[in-house]
Scaffold this active site. Structure first.
Site, short mmCIF file in Angstrom:
data_model
loop_
_atom_site.label_atom_id
_atom_site.label_comp_id
_atom_site.label_asym_id
_atom_site.label_seq_id
_atom_site.Cartn_x
_atom_site.Cartn_y
_atom_site.Cartn_z
N LYS A 76 65.64 88.10 -58.73
CA LYS A 76 66.34 89.24 -59.35
C LYS A 76 67.84 89.07 -59.21
O LYS A 76 68.33 88.60 -58.16
CB LYS A 76 65.87 90.54 -58.67
CG LYS A 76 66.34 91.82 -59.35
CD LYS A 76 65.77 93.04 -58.65
CE LYS A 76 66.18 94.35 -59.32
NZ LYS A 76 65.62 95.53 -58.62
N SER A 91 63.27 98.76 -61.62
CA SER A 91 64.39 98.01 -62.14
C SER A 91 64.18 96.50 -62.15
O SER A 91 64.92 95.79 -62.81
CB SER A 91 65.65 98.35 -61.34
OG SER A 91 65.53 97.90 -60.00
N SER A 133 61.00 100.01 -57.60
CA SER A 133 61.50 99.00 -58.54
C SER A 133 60.77 97.66 -58.51
O SER A 133 61.01 96.82 -59.37
CB SER A 133 62.99 98.77 -58.32
OG SER A 133 63.73 99.84 -58.85
#
Lengths: 91, 440
Positions: free
Chosen positions: B29, B104, B128
Protein backbone atom coordinates in the site's frame (compact mmCIF):
# COMPACT_ATOMS: atom_id res chain seq x y z
CA UNK A 1 -31.75 16.77 7.47
CA UNK A 2 -30.38 18.79 10.35
CA UNK A 3 -29.32 22.40 10.54
CA UNK A 4 -26.20 23.59 8.78
CA UNK A 5 -23.27 24.91 10.72
CA UNK A 6 -22.66 28.67 10.47
CA UNK A 7 -20.27 29.21 7.51
CA UNK A 8 -18.26 31.59 9.71
CA UNK A 9 -17.61 28.69 12.08
CA UNK A 10 -16.29 26.60 9.18
CA UNK A 11 -13.98 29.48 8.20
CA UNK A 12 -12.78 29.79 11.81
CA UNK A 13 -11.93 26.09 12.07
CA UNK A 14 -10.26 26.14 8.65
CA UNK A 15 -8.16 29.04 9.87
CA UNK A 16 -7.14 27.10 13.01
CA UNK A 17 -6.28 24.09 10.83
CA UNK A 18 -4.36 26.24 8.31
CA UNK A 19 -6.43 25.09 5.36
CA UNK A 20 -7.50 27.72 2.82
CA UNK A 21 -11.02 27.03 1.46
CA UNK A 22 -12.95 28.53 -1.44
CA UNK A 23 -16.55 29.69 -0.98
CA UNK A 24 -18.04 26.55 -2.51
CA UNK A 25 -16.14 24.33 -0.09
CA UNK A 26 -17.24 26.47 2.87
CA UNK A 27 -20.89 26.17 1.81
CA UNK A 28 -20.66 22.42 1.26
CA UNK A 29 -18.84 21.77 4.54
CA UNK A 30 -21.30 23.96 6.48
CA UNK A 31 -24.14 21.73 5.32
CA UNK A 32 -22.33 18.40 5.78
CA UNK A 33 -20.91 19.32 9.19
CA UNK A 34 -24.46 19.99 10.43
CA UNK A 35 -25.42 16.38 9.68
CA UNK A 36 -22.18 14.84 10.96
CA UNK A 37 -22.07 16.82 14.22
CA UNK A 38 -25.74 16.04 14.87
CA UNK A 39 -24.88 12.36 14.44
CA UNK A 40 -21.98 12.71 16.91
CA UNK A 41 -24.45 14.04 19.52
CA UNK A 42 -25.28 10.41 20.37
CA UNK A 43 -22.00 10.39 22.31
CA UNK A 44 -23.77 12.50 24.97
CA UNK A 45 -25.57 9.29 26.04
CA UNK A 46 -22.38 7.29 26.61
CA UNK A 47 -21.92 6.44 30.31
CA UNK A 48 -18.72 7.39 32.06
CA UNK A 49 -16.49 4.35 31.98
CA UNK A 50 -13.46 3.54 34.07
CA UNK A 51 -10.52 3.44 31.72
CA UNK A 52 -8.48 0.64 33.17
CA UNK A 53 -5.62 0.96 30.72
CA UNK A 54 -2.60 -1.08 31.70
CA UNK A 55 0.06 1.25 30.31
CA UNK A 56 3.78 1.41 30.87
CA UNK A 57 6.25 3.91 29.49
CA UNK A 58 8.63 2.48 26.92
CA UNK A 59 12.02 4.16 27.04
CA UNK A 60 15.28 3.53 25.28
CA UNK A 61 18.68 4.48 26.59
CA UNK A 62 19.65 8.01 25.66
CA UNK A 63 22.53 7.31 23.37
CA UNK A 64 23.59 8.43 19.90
CA UNK A 65 22.34 6.23 17.07
CA UNK A 66 22.78 6.25 13.33
CA UNK A 67 20.25 8.47 11.63
CA UNK A 68 19.55 10.00 8.24
CA UNK A 69 22.27 12.22 6.82
CA UNK A 70 21.46 15.91 6.56
CA UNK A 71 21.46 15.54 2.79
CA UNK A 72 18.96 12.66 2.83
CA UNK A 73 16.71 14.50 5.26
CA UNK A 74 16.59 17.51 2.93
CA UNK A 75 15.97 15.57 -0.29
CA UNK A 76 12.23 16.13 -0.41
CA UNK A 77 12.20 19.85 0.44
CA UNK A 78 11.16 22.17 -2.38
CA UNK A 79 13.85 24.69 -1.35
CA UNK A 80 16.90 24.51 0.90
CA UNK A 81 19.55 27.00 1.85
CA UNK A 82 23.02 26.06 3.16
CA UNK A 83 21.90 22.64 4.38
CA UNK A 84 18.68 23.90 5.98
CA UNK A 85 15.01 23.83 5.01
CA UNK A 86 13.81 27.12 3.61
CA UNK A 87 10.50 28.21 5.11
CA UNK A 88 8.22 31.18 4.58
CA UNK A 89 8.63 34.39 6.60
CA UNK A 90 7.59 34.30 10.24
CA UNK A 91 4.96 37.10 10.02
CA UNK B 1 -0.26 -1.61 -16.06
CA UNK B 2 -3.27 -3.23 -14.53
CA UNK B 3 -6.45 -2.02 -16.28
CA UNK B 4 -8.17 -1.57 -12.94
CA UNK B 5 -5.75 1.19 -11.81
CA UNK B 6 -4.42 -1.01 -9.02
CA UNK B 7 -0.98 0.58 -8.71
CA UNK B 8 0.02 4.20 -8.24
CA UNK B 9 3.64 3.24 -8.93
CA UNK B 10 4.83 -0.02 -10.46
CA UNK B 11 8.31 -1.06 -9.39
CA UNK B 12 10.47 -4.12 -8.99
CA UNK B 13 12.18 -4.25 -5.63
CA UNK B 14 14.06 -7.52 -5.25
CA UNK B 15 14.43 -9.09 -1.83
CA UNK B 16 16.91 -11.63 -0.51
CA UNK B 17 17.48 -14.76 -2.59
CA UNK B 18 16.09 -17.14 0.00
CA UNK B 19 13.37 -16.93 2.55
CA UNK B 20 9.77 -17.85 3.23
CA UNK B 21 8.55 -15.39 0.57
CA UNK B 22 11.11 -16.24 -2.14
CA UNK B 23 9.42 -16.09 -5.53
CA UNK B 24 6.37 -14.27 -4.17
CA UNK B 25 5.14 -11.01 -5.72
CA UNK B 26 3.99 -8.64 -2.97
CA UNK B 27 2.10 -5.39 -3.50
CA UNK B 28 2.52 -2.69 -0.85
CA UNK B 29 0.00 0.00 0.00
CA UNK B 30 1.27 3.44 -0.92
CA UNK B 31 1.30 4.79 2.64
CA UNK B 32 4.12 2.38 3.63
CA UNK B 33 7.58 3.86 3.08
CA UNK B 34 9.84 2.32 0.43
CA UNK B 35 13.35 3.69 0.18
CA UNK B 36 13.90 5.30 -3.22
CA UNK B 37 10.37 4.52 -4.48
CA UNK B 38 7.81 7.29 -4.19
CA UNK B 39 5.18 6.93 -1.50
CA UNK B 40 2.20 9.17 -2.20
CA UNK B 41 -0.52 8.13 0.27
CA UNK B 42 -2.87 8.65 -2.68
CA UNK B 43 -2.41 12.41 -2.24
CA UNK B 44 -1.29 15.27 -4.47
CA UNK B 45 0.51 16.53 -1.35
CA UNK B 46 3.02 13.66 -1.57
CA UNK B 47 2.90 13.02 -5.34
CA UNK B 48 6.68 13.51 -5.55
CA UNK B 49 7.70 12.31 -2.08
CA UNK B 50 10.48 9.70 -2.11
CA UNK B 51 11.21 8.21 1.32
CA UNK B 52 14.88 8.04 2.35
CA UNK B 53 14.27 4.84 4.36
CA UNK B 54 12.24 1.61 4.37
CA UNK B 55 9.39 0.89 6.75
CA UNK B 56 10.18 -2.01 9.12
CA UNK B 57 7.62 -4.21 7.35
CA UNK B 58 9.32 -3.51 4.00
CA UNK B 59 12.70 -4.49 5.47
CA UNK B 60 11.09 -7.72 6.69
CA UNK B 61 9.53 -8.44 3.27
CA UNK B 62 12.90 -8.00 1.60
CA UNK B 63 14.69 -10.15 4.17
CA UNK B 64 12.06 -12.87 3.60
CA UNK B 65 12.85 -12.96 -0.11
CA UNK B 66 9.75 -11.20 -1.46
CA UNK B 67 9.73 -9.20 -4.67
CA UNK B 68 7.79 -5.98 -4.22
CA UNK B 69 5.93 -5.29 -7.47
CA UNK B 70 4.36 -1.92 -6.80
CA UNK B 71 2.72 0.62 -4.55
CA UNK B 72 -1.03 0.27 -4.52
CA UNK B 73 -3.80 2.79 -4.89
CA UNK B 74 -5.67 3.91 -1.78
CA UNK B 75 -8.05 6.49 -0.43
CA UNK B 76 -6.09 9.67 0.24
CA UNK B 77 -4.16 9.18 3.51
CA UNK B 78 -6.43 6.17 4.18
CA UNK B 79 -9.49 8.39 4.52
CA UNK B 80 -12.28 6.57 2.73
CA UNK B 81 -13.82 3.16 2.20
CA UNK B 82 -13.98 2.97 -1.61
CA UNK B 83 -10.50 4.06 -2.88
CA UNK B 84 -12.34 6.85 -4.73
CA UNK B 85 -10.79 9.68 -2.69
CA UNK B 86 -7.38 8.88 -4.23
CA UNK B 87 -5.81 11.76 -6.12
CA UNK B 88 -4.77 9.14 -8.68
CA UNK B 89 -8.29 8.12 -9.69
CA UNK B 90 -10.53 5.23 -8.66
CA UNK B 91 -9.67 1.51 -8.84
CA UNK B 92 -12.06 -0.98 -10.43
CA UNK B 93 -12.93 -4.20 -8.60
CA UNK B 94 -11.53 -7.27 -10.43
CA UNK B 95 -14.04 -9.52 -8.64
CA UNK B 96 -17.01 -7.27 -9.47
CA UNK B 97 -16.21 -4.96 -12.41
CA UNK B 98 -17.94 -1.58 -12.26
CA UNK B 99 -17.93 -1.67 -8.46
CA UNK B 100 -15.53 -0.16 -5.95
CA UNK B 101 -12.86 -2.46 -4.49
CA UNK B 102 -13.54 -1.08 -1.03
CA UNK B 103 -11.00 0.93 0.88
CA UNK B 104 -8.90 2.38 1.92
CA UNK B 105 -6.55 -0.49 0.91
CA UNK B 106 -8.54 -1.02 -2.30
CA UNK B 107 -5.51 -1.26 -4.56
CA UNK B 108 -3.93 -3.95 -2.36
CA UNK B 109 -7.09 -6.09 -2.37
CA UNK B 110 -7.56 -5.59 -6.12
CA UNK B 111 -3.91 -6.55 -6.74
CA UNK B 112 -4.55 -9.92 -5.08
CA UNK B 113 -8.03 -10.43 -6.59
CA UNK B 114 -6.75 -9.63 -10.10
CA UNK B 115 -3.55 -11.69 -9.69
CA UNK B 116 -1.29 -8.68 -10.14
CA UNK B 117 0.42 -9.85 -6.95
CA UNK B 118 0.45 -13.05 -4.90
CA UNK B 119 0.13 -11.17 -1.62
CA UNK B 120 -0.29 -7.59 -0.44
CA UNK B 121 0.13 -5.37 2.58
CA UNK B 122 -2.59 -2.94 3.54
CA UNK B 123 -3.34 -0.84 6.60
CA UNK B 124 -6.46 -0.93 8.75
CA UNK B 125 -7.50 2.09 10.82
CA UNK B 126 -11.25 1.41 10.91
CA UNK B 127 -11.66 -1.49 8.49
CA UNK B 128 -9.35 -0.52 5.63
CA UNK B 129 -8.01 -4.08 5.18
CA UNK B 130 -11.17 -6.04 5.98
CA UNK B 131 -13.55 -3.90 3.91
CA UNK B 132 -11.62 -4.27 0.61
CA UNK B 133 -10.91 -7.94 1.37
CA UNK B 134 -14.68 -8.49 1.67
CA UNK B 135 -15.51 -6.44 -1.46
CA UNK B 136 -12.83 -8.14 -3.60
CA UNK B 137 -13.40 -11.71 -2.37
CA UNK B 138 -9.99 -12.16 -0.72
CA UNK B 139 -8.69 -12.68 2.82
CA UNK B 140 -7.47 -9.77 4.97
CA UNK B 141 -6.18 -9.63 8.55
CA UNK B 142 -6.19 -6.64 10.89
CA UNK B 143 -3.66 -7.63 13.60
CA UNK B 144 -3.90 -6.85 17.29
CA UNK B 145 -2.67 -3.32 18.00
CA UNK B 146 1.04 -3.63 18.80
CA UNK B 147 1.69 -6.86 16.87
CA UNK B 148 3.11 -5.22 13.74
CA UNK B 149 5.50 -2.28 13.64
CA UNK B 150 4.16 1.00 12.26
CA UNK B 151 7.64 2.45 11.74
CA UNK B 152 7.62 3.95 8.25
CA UNK B 153 3.83 3.92 7.97
CA UNK B 154 2.66 7.44 7.16
CA UNK B 155 0.47 8.23 10.16
CA UNK B 156 -3.27 8.87 9.94
CA UNK B 157 -4.64 7.81 13.37
CA UNK B 158 -1.84 6.23 15.41
CA UNK B 159 -3.92 4.77 18.22
CA UNK B 160 -6.09 2.77 15.80
CA UNK B 161 -4.05 1.66 12.82
CA UNK B 162 -2.13 -1.51 12.04
CA UNK B 163 -0.41 -2.86 8.94
CA UNK B 164 -1.68 -6.29 7.88
CA UNK B 165 -1.79 -8.88 5.07
CA UNK B 166 -4.15 -9.56 2.17
CA UNK B 167 -4.00 -12.88 0.28
CA UNK B 168 -6.09 -15.36 -1.72
CA UNK B 169 -6.23 -17.83 1.20
CA UNK B 170 -6.22 -17.71 5.00
CA UNK B 171 -2.99 -19.72 5.18
CA UNK B 172 -1.13 -17.36 2.83
CA UNK B 173 -2.39 -14.30 4.72
CA UNK B 174 -1.28 -15.86 8.00
CA UNK B 175 2.13 -16.71 6.54
CA UNK B 176 2.63 -13.08 5.48
CA UNK B 177 1.62 -11.99 8.98
CA UNK B 178 4.29 -14.35 10.35
CA UNK B 179 6.87 -12.44 8.29
CA UNK B 180 5.91 -8.90 9.32
CA UNK B 181 4.81 -9.44 12.97
CA UNK B 182 7.07 -8.96 15.96
CA UNK B 183 8.69 -6.35 18.20
CA UNK B 184 10.58 -3.40 16.70
CA UNK B 185 12.83 -0.98 18.56
CA UNK B 186 11.64 1.74 16.21
CA UNK B 187 8.01 1.41 17.29
CA UNK B 188 7.55 1.64 21.05
CA UNK B 189 3.93 0.45 20.73
CA UNK B 190 4.98 -3.00 19.50
CA UNK B 191 4.61 -5.60 22.18
CA UNK B 192 7.95 -6.42 23.80
CA UNK B 193 8.86 -9.85 25.21
CA UNK B 194 8.67 -8.84 28.88
CA UNK B 195 5.17 -7.40 28.53
CA UNK B 196 3.94 -10.43 26.61
CA UNK B 197 5.17 -12.71 29.37
CA UNK B 198 3.25 -10.65 31.89
CA UNK B 199 0.14 -10.82 29.75
CA UNK B 200 0.37 -14.56 29.31
CA UNK B 201 0.70 -14.98 33.07
CA UNK B 202 -2.54 -13.13 33.60
CA UNK B 203 -4.64 -14.79 30.89
CA UNK B 204 -4.57 -17.68 28.46
CA UNK B 205 -1.87 -17.30 25.88
CA UNK B 206 1.47 -18.64 24.86
CA UNK B 207 4.90 -17.08 24.83
CA UNK B 208 4.54 -16.24 21.14
CA UNK B 209 2.27 -13.31 21.81
CA UNK B 210 4.76 -10.78 20.52
CA UNK B 211 4.73 -12.40 17.11
CA UNK B 212 8.52 -12.68 17.15
CA UNK B 213 8.55 -16.42 16.44
CA UNK B 214 4.94 -16.76 15.44
CA UNK B 215 3.47 -19.55 13.37
CA UNK B 216 0.02 -18.28 12.49
CA UNK B 217 0.03 -20.16 9.18
CA UNK B 218 -0.03 -23.51 11.03
CA UNK B 219 -3.30 -22.48 12.68
CA UNK B 220 -5.03 -22.52 9.27
CA UNK B 221 -5.94 -26.17 9.73
CA UNK B 222 -9.73 -25.83 9.59
CA UNK B 223 -10.10 -27.71 12.88
CA UNK B 224 -12.96 -25.91 14.61
CA UNK B 225 -14.53 -28.86 16.43
CA UNK B 226 -15.62 -27.61 19.86
CA UNK B 227 -15.06 -23.91 19.07
CA UNK B 228 -17.62 -21.45 20.41
CA UNK B 229 -18.47 -18.61 18.02
CA UNK B 230 -20.35 -15.62 19.43
CA UNK B 231 -22.62 -13.64 17.11
CA UNK B 232 -23.12 -10.03 18.28
CA UNK B 233 -26.77 -9.36 17.49
CA UNK B 234 -26.12 -5.63 17.01
CA UNK B 235 -23.77 -6.36 14.09
CA UNK B 236 -26.29 -8.49 12.21
CA UNK B 237 -29.42 -6.29 12.59
CA UNK B 238 -29.89 -3.94 9.69
CA UNK B 239 -27.56 -5.85 7.39
CA UNK B 240 -28.51 -6.16 3.69
CA UNK B 241 -30.75 -9.21 3.14
CA UNK B 242 -28.45 -10.95 0.64
CA UNK B 243 -25.39 -10.40 2.84
CA UNK B 244 -27.31 -11.81 5.78
CA UNK B 245 -28.28 -14.96 3.89
CA UNK B 246 -24.64 -15.60 2.98
CA UNK B 247 -23.62 -14.99 6.58
CA UNK B 248 -26.24 -17.39 7.96
CA UNK B 249 -25.18 -20.05 5.43
CA UNK B 250 -21.58 -19.68 6.62
CA UNK B 251 -22.70 -20.12 10.24
CA UNK B 252 -24.57 -23.30 9.20
CA UNK B 253 -21.39 -24.53 7.56
CA UNK B 254 -19.46 -23.93 10.80
CA UNK B 255 -22.10 -25.70 12.91
CA UNK B 256 -21.84 -28.70 10.57
CA UNK B 257 -18.14 -28.79 11.45
CA UNK B 258 -18.74 -28.94 15.19
CA UNK B 259 -18.89 -25.25 16.09
CA UNK B 260 -21.29 -24.06 18.75
CA UNK B 261 -22.79 -20.64 18.01
CA UNK B 262 -24.20 -18.37 20.69
CA UNK B 263 -25.79 -14.92 20.51
CA UNK B 264 -23.89 -12.25 22.40
CA UNK B 265 -24.67 -8.57 22.93
CA UNK B 266 -22.39 -5.56 22.53
CA UNK B 267 -24.65 -2.60 23.46
CA UNK B 268 -21.72 -0.18 23.23
CA UNK B 269 -21.31 -0.61 19.46
CA UNK B 270 -24.32 1.68 18.98
CA UNK B 271 -21.93 4.62 19.38
CA UNK B 272 -18.85 2.98 17.85
CA UNK B 273 -19.01 4.79 14.51
CA UNK B 274 -19.35 8.16 16.25
CA UNK B 275 -16.48 7.40 18.63
CA UNK B 276 -14.33 6.09 15.81
CA UNK B 277 -14.76 9.17 13.64
CA UNK B 278 -14.16 11.59 16.49
CA UNK B 279 -10.95 9.77 17.53
CA UNK B 280 -9.69 9.22 13.97
CA UNK B 281 -10.43 12.78 12.83
CA UNK B 282 -8.85 14.26 15.95
CA UNK B 283 -5.67 12.25 15.51
CA UNK B 284 -5.66 13.06 11.79
CA UNK B 285 -5.89 16.79 12.42
CA UNK B 286 -2.79 16.55 14.59
CA UNK B 287 -0.84 14.11 12.40
CA UNK B 288 -1.48 15.97 9.17
CA UNK B 289 -0.28 19.25 10.70
CA UNK B 290 3.17 18.18 9.48
CA UNK B 291 2.19 18.92 5.87
CA UNK B 292 3.19 22.53 5.58
CA UNK B 293 5.04 22.36 2.26
CA UNK B 294 8.45 23.07 3.81
CA UNK B 295 10.12 19.68 4.43
CA UNK B 296 8.13 17.81 1.78
CA UNK B 297 4.89 18.21 -0.11
CA UNK B 298 3.39 20.99 -2.17
CA UNK B 299 5.08 24.30 -1.37
CA UNK B 300 2.80 27.15 -0.40
CA UNK B 301 5.38 29.66 -1.65
CA UNK B 302 7.62 32.05 0.20
CA UNK B 303 5.72 35.34 -0.09
CA UNK B 304 3.39 36.62 2.61
CA UNK B 305 3.38 35.24 6.14
CA UNK B 306 3.85 31.60 7.06
CA UNK B 307 0.26 30.93 8.10
CA UNK B 308 -0.89 31.92 4.62
CA UNK B 309 1.83 29.85 2.95
CA UNK B 310 0.88 26.79 4.98
CA UNK B 311 -2.85 27.27 4.31
CA UNK B 312 -2.15 27.60 0.57
CA UNK B 313 0.00 24.45 0.57
CA UNK B 314 -2.78 22.50 2.27
CA UNK B 315 -5.55 23.95 0.08
CA UNK B 316 -3.69 22.75 -3.00
CA UNK B 317 -2.27 19.47 -1.68
CA UNK B 318 -5.26 17.97 0.17
CA UNK B 319 -8.42 16.56 -1.39
CA UNK B 320 -11.90 17.20 -0.06
CA UNK B 321 -12.26 14.18 2.27
CA UNK B 322 -8.91 14.98 3.93
CA UNK B 323 -9.91 18.61 4.43
CA UNK B 324 -13.26 17.49 5.84
CA UNK B 325 -11.62 15.21 8.41
CA UNK B 326 -8.86 17.63 9.36
CA UNK B 327 -11.43 20.37 9.93
CA UNK B 328 -13.82 18.16 11.94
CA UNK B 329 -10.91 16.86 14.00
CA UNK B 330 -9.72 20.38 14.69
CA UNK B 331 -13.26 21.28 15.72
CA UNK B 332 -13.57 18.26 18.05
CA UNK B 333 -10.36 19.24 19.83
CA UNK B 334 -10.97 22.99 19.93
CA UNK B 335 -11.69 24.99 23.09
CA UNK B 336 -15.20 24.35 24.37
CA UNK B 337 -15.77 21.17 22.35
CA UNK B 338 -13.04 18.83 23.60
CA UNK B 339 -15.12 17.47 26.49
CA UNK B 340 -18.25 17.09 24.38
CA UNK B 341 -16.60 15.14 21.57
CA UNK B 342 -13.09 13.86 22.23
CA UNK B 343 -13.47 12.99 25.93
CA UNK B 344 -16.83 11.28 25.33
CA UNK B 345 -15.35 9.32 22.43
CA UNK B 346 -12.67 8.02 24.79
CA UNK B 347 -15.41 6.91 27.19
CA UNK B 348 -17.19 5.17 24.33
CA UNK B 349 -13.93 3.46 23.41
CA UNK B 350 -13.39 2.15 26.95
CA UNK B 351 -17.02 0.97 27.03
CA UNK B 352 -16.53 -1.00 23.80
CA UNK B 353 -13.37 -2.60 25.20
CA UNK B 354 -15.30 -3.70 28.28
CA UNK B 355 -18.13 -5.15 26.17
CA UNK B 356 -15.71 -7.20 24.09
CA UNK B 357 -14.01 -8.51 27.24
CA UNK B 358 -17.40 -9.72 28.49
CA UNK B 359 -18.25 -11.30 25.13
CA UNK B 360 -15.00 -13.28 25.18
CA UNK B 361 -16.10 -14.82 28.48
CA UNK B 362 -18.87 -16.50 26.48
CA UNK B 363 -17.18 -17.26 23.16
CA UNK B 364 -13.74 -18.04 21.71
CA UNK B 365 -14.21 -15.76 18.70
CA UNK B 366 -16.98 -13.46 17.45
CA UNK B 367 -18.44 -13.49 13.95
CA UNK B 368 -20.36 -10.95 11.87
CA UNK B 369 -20.69 -9.89 8.25
CA UNK B 370 -17.56 -7.82 7.49
CA UNK B 371 -19.58 -5.19 5.62
CA UNK B 372 -23.32 -4.64 6.05
CA UNK B 373 -23.73 -4.11 2.30
CA UNK B 374 -22.31 -5.54 -0.95
CA UNK B 375 -19.80 -3.42 -2.93
CA UNK B 376 -21.11 -0.03 -4.12
CA UNK B 377 -21.12 0.84 -7.79
CA UNK B 378 -18.27 3.13 -8.79
CA UNK B 379 -19.29 6.75 -8.17
CA UNK B 380 -22.46 5.77 -6.29
CA UNK B 381 -21.42 6.79 -2.80
CA UNK B 382 -19.33 9.94 -3.11
CA UNK B 383 -21.97 12.59 -2.42
CA UNK B 384 -22.97 11.83 1.16
CA UNK B 385 -20.03 11.37 3.52
CA UNK B 386 -22.16 10.46 6.54
CA UNK B 387 -23.89 7.57 4.73
CA UNK B 388 -20.50 6.19 3.80
CA UNK B 389 -19.23 6.46 7.40
CA UNK B 390 -22.20 4.34 8.55
CA UNK B 391 -21.04 1.43 6.35
CA UNK B 392 -18.06 1.04 8.73
CA UNK B 393 -20.33 -0.08 11.58
CA UNK B 394 -19.03 -3.67 11.79
CA UNK B 395 -15.31 -2.94 11.38
CA UNK B 396 -14.58 0.12 13.57
CA UNK B 397 -15.40 -1.48 16.97
CA UNK B 398 -12.42 -3.81 16.47
CA UNK B 399 -9.95 -0.94 16.05
CA UNK B 400 -11.39 0.92 19.05
CA UNK B 401 -10.84 -2.25 21.14
CA UNK B 402 -7.32 -2.91 19.71
CA UNK B 403 -8.35 -6.47 18.74
CA UNK B 404 -7.38 -8.78 15.87
CA UNK B 405 -9.90 -9.58 13.12
CA UNK B 406 -9.96 -11.38 9.79
CA UNK B 407 -12.27 -11.13 6.78
CA UNK B 408 -12.74 -14.31 4.75
CA UNK B 409 -14.91 -14.84 1.64
CA UNK B 410 -18.36 -16.20 2.50
CA UNK B 411 -20.20 -16.59 -0.79
CA UNK B 412 -21.88 -14.01 -2.98
CA UNK B 413 -25.08 -12.04 -3.26
CA UNK B 414 -26.25 -11.26 -6.80
CA UNK B 415 -22.75 -12.11 -8.03
CA UNK B 416 -21.07 -9.71 -5.59
CA UNK B 417 -18.58 -10.95 -2.95
CA UNK B 418 -19.60 -11.18 0.72
CA UNK B 419 -17.08 -11.28 3.56
CA UNK B 420 -17.36 -12.83 7.00
CA UNK B 421 -15.45 -11.26 9.89
CA UNK B 422 -14.03 -13.14 12.86
CA UNK B 423 -12.83 -11.11 15.86
CA UNK B 424 -10.49 -12.57 18.48
CA UNK B 425 -9.22 -11.56 21.91
CA UNK B 426 -6.02 -9.47 22.00
CA UNK B 427 -3.11 -11.41 20.48
CA UNK B 428 -5.55 -14.23 19.65
CA UNK B 429 -4.56 -14.36 15.97
CA UNK B 430 -4.35 -18.17 16.03
CA UNK B 431 -8.04 -18.47 16.91
CA UNK B 432 -9.33 -16.21 14.11
CA UNK B 433 -7.02 -17.83 11.54
CA UNK B 434 -8.32 -21.26 12.54
CA UNK B 435 -11.98 -20.20 12.45
CA UNK B 436 -11.63 -18.48 9.07
CA UNK B 437 -9.81 -21.43 7.53
CA UNK B 438 -12.83 -23.65 8.26
CA UNK B 439 -14.82 -21.69 5.65
CA UNK B 440 -12.40 -22.43 2.80
Amino acid sequence: MSESVDPEEVRHVADLARVALDDDEVARFAEQFGDILAYFDALDEVPEVDREADLTNVMRTDEVRDSLSQEAALENASERVDGYFKGPRVS
Amino acid sequence: MADENVFITEATIEGAEDGPLAGKRVAVKDNISTEGVRTTCGSDMLADYVPPYDATVVQRLKAAGATIVGKTNMDEFGMGSTTETSAFGPTDNPAAPGHVPGGSSGGSAAAVAGDYADLALGTDTGGSIRNPAAFCGVVGIKPTYGLVSRYGLVAYANSLEQIGPLAPTVEEAAALLDVVAGPDDNDATTRQESEARRASDSRAGDARETGANSNYADAADGDVEGLTVGVPTELVEGVDEGVRESFEAALDDLRDQGVETVDVSLPSVETAVQAYYVVAMSEASSNLARYDGVRYGVSGGYEGNWNESFADSREEGFGEEVKRRVLLGTYALSAGYHDKYYAKAQDARAWIQRDFDAAFDEADVLASPTMPVPPFELGESLDDPLQLYLADANTVPVNLANLPAISVPAGETDGLPVGMQFVGPAFGEHAIVRAASALE
